[in-house]
Design a protein around this motif. Sequence first.
Motif, PDB file in Angstrom:
ATOM      1  N   LYS A  47       0.833  -1.210   0.000  1.00  0.00           N
ATOM      2  CA  LYS A  47       0.000   0.000   0.000  1.00  0.00           C
ATOM      3  C   LYS A  47       0.865   1.258   0.000  1.00  0.00           C
ATOM      4  CE  LYS A  47      -3.991  -2.111   2.145  1.00  0.00           C
ATOM      5  NZ  LYS A  47      -4.538  -2.463   3.472  1.00  0.00           N
ATOM      6  N   LEU A  52      -2.102   3.610  -1.480  1.00  0.00           N
ATOM      7  CA  LEU A  52      -3.392   3.308  -0.845  1.00  0.00           C
ATOM      8  C   LEU A  52      -3.343   3.439   0.674  1.00  0.00           C
ATOM      9  CD1 LEU A  52      -4.624   0.265  -2.962  1.00  0.00           C
ATOM     10  CD2 LEU A  52      -5.403   2.615  -3.047  1.00  0.00           C
ATOM     11  N   PRO A  55      -6.099   6.582   2.546  1.00  0.00           N
ATOM     12  CA  PRO A  55      -7.451   6.397   3.080  1.00  0.00           C
ATOM     13  C   PRO A  55      -7.469   5.638   4.410  1.00  0.00           C
ATOM     14  CG  PRO A  55      -7.226   5.411   0.887  1.00  0.00           C
ATOM     15  CD  PRO A  55      -5.928   6.038   1.208  1.00  0.00           C
ATOM     16  N   GLU A  56      -6.367   4.970   4.744  1.00  0.00           N
ATOM     17  CA  GLU A  56      -6.322   4.256   6.018  1.00  0.00           C
ATOM     18  C   GLU A  56      -5.556   5.059   7.053  1.00  0.00           C
ATOM     19  OE1 GLU A  56      -4.715   0.417   5.200  1.00  0.00           O
ATOM     20  OE2 GLU A  56      -6.477  -0.187   4.056  1.00  0.00           O
ATOM     21  N   ALA A  77      -2.952   7.813  -5.259  1.00  0.00           N
ATOM     22  CA  ALA A  77      -3.044   6.493  -5.866  1.00  0.00           C
ATOM     23  C   ALA A  77      -3.290   6.575  -7.373  1.00  0.00           C
ATOM     24  CB  ALA A  77      -4.152   5.687  -5.193  1.00  0.00           C
ATOM     25  N   GLN A  87      -1.885  -2.399  -8.088  1.00  0.00           N
ATOM     26  CA  GLN A  87      -1.979  -3.359  -7.000  1.00  0.00           C
ATOM     27  C   GLN A  87      -3.272  -4.156  -7.090  1.00  0.00           C
ATOM     28  OE1 GLN A  87      -1.764  -1.725  -3.030  1.00  0.00           O
ATOM     29  NE2 GLN A  87      -2.180  -3.712  -2.089  1.00  0.00           N
TER      30      GLN A  87
END
Lengths: 265, 291
Positions: A47, A52, A55-56, A77, A87
């Motif tokens: 990630k 990515l 967003p986390e 991303a 990915q």
Amino acid sequence: MMLSLNNIEVIYDDVILVLKGMSMQVDEGQIVALLGANGAGKSTTLKAISGLLKPEDGEVTDGEILFMGEPIHNEEASKIVRKGIFQVMEGRRVFEHLTVEENLKTGAYTRKDRKHIGRDIDMVYDYFPRLKERRKQVAGYLSGGEQQMLAIGRALMATPKLMMLDEPSLGLAPLLVKEIFNIIQRINKERGVTILLVEQNARLALGIADYAYIMESGRIVLEGEPAALADNPDVREFYLGLTEVGKRKSYREVKHYKRRKRWLS
Amino acid sequence: MDKFLQLTLTGLTSGAVYALVALGFVLIYKSSDVINFAQGEFLLIGAYLAYFFLGQLGVHWSIGVILTLILAAAMGVVIERLVLRPLIGEPIISVIMVTIGLASLLKAIVGGIWGTNPQIFPAFIPKQEVHIVNAVVTADKLWAIVIALIFLVIFTLFFRYNKEGVAMRAVADDQQAALSVGISVQKIFAWAWSIAAITAAVAGIIVANVLEVSPNLSGVGLHVFPVVILGGLDSIPGALIGAAIIGLLEAYAGGYVGDGSLAQVISYIVLVIILMIRPYGLFGKEIIERV
């Protein structure tokens, strides 16, 4: 060097340190395997590369990620996909209410050469004939194996230079896993797509990789050619489930002293 | 028989307005899973902007309508940027609560600028009477039906064949996976909110043309909840059919039953029943669960 991670550090929610000085390289045209136990930070590594994390609430706070010589850490991303990294997320993550064909089209979202999309959909169907039979069906009703095929097909539609696969064998029957790994190899050979493969199934991954890294608690602890790694007594014990004699581990003798992970000290 | 035909036409015209508002509602829900409680206020803003350009500034109606729609789209983008973007990653319920706040805010802004008294709208859609068999209807109401149908067709094609339309559905399905294929989720949200604001503004202009402009227009938003629940929150044809059903039911209930007060509540009775027997609506997507 196509992709290199130099000493990167990833922090979630400003406090949780997940990657602690992680470094690895991926050469063009190779299949590179990244192995490790649950929670070692494999998915986080992918990630971090694909953008990515945001967003986390994750962030690359130190070190650098270079793709074709350019720094890409903490990029959006969508920009990273445009640069040629794609990915395939863990758990397949197909768009459940879209048809198979629409799913494939979303894979081509970032492409500029839109007139070749039809041709490439046929190419995906060549690799996965089963998807062709189901192309008008809603993806949510496909079997797990078919969804994994669709996820890989969707990635192919983006014509990536580097495809990162996060546990493609997860929850699939052994025969299907074999089929999917064969196709991953073919994609690598026939289309020249570099592959970075994250796997729990070490035996399988070492079987197709050109080079492998083993991760533990946020950094690389071992690396090498698959053959050399497979001979390493630590790898045999901890990742392949074999004892030093080469037999399968017997739980009758489970009382024997536990081998220490020497790299932890 | 004449009464029936007359009521049917009345029902379909109010249904057409509901459908336009519902389309925006569905659009936002489809791409972001957010229920926008400010949809009725979007209509209000559209009506008052049109009133401002046509009634107060006196520009030609074609220019006035275009300016209204541009401003509505801009409002959608601004709301996405200022209100929704900071909430990305928060629970959906927080976002929904924010839209309730947004509704009050928009209504207050309208009241602050134009006051709360009804204003006469310079109607530009012709109002002459049209006779269909034995029923009489004004032309602007027929236009409402035509415009709603045109929007339905455009939206259906957009979601099926357009790249951004398919991307919107992808975002609705799985935001992270959408990010992973390179879709900019924020761009998609901005699109959804501005298109929703545009359709609501069109509905606002039509309603203003048929009636007048007043802060009560946002009440249409309340009638639209039963419509989208009935049709299915994420179904475009559902929005249209639900709108027609609710519009007709209101007209028939008003015309045939008692003193007509049932018309006020009939749609909510439908709402309760549909929630009990088919909570995802007539055409809504079921949650796919593989076993």
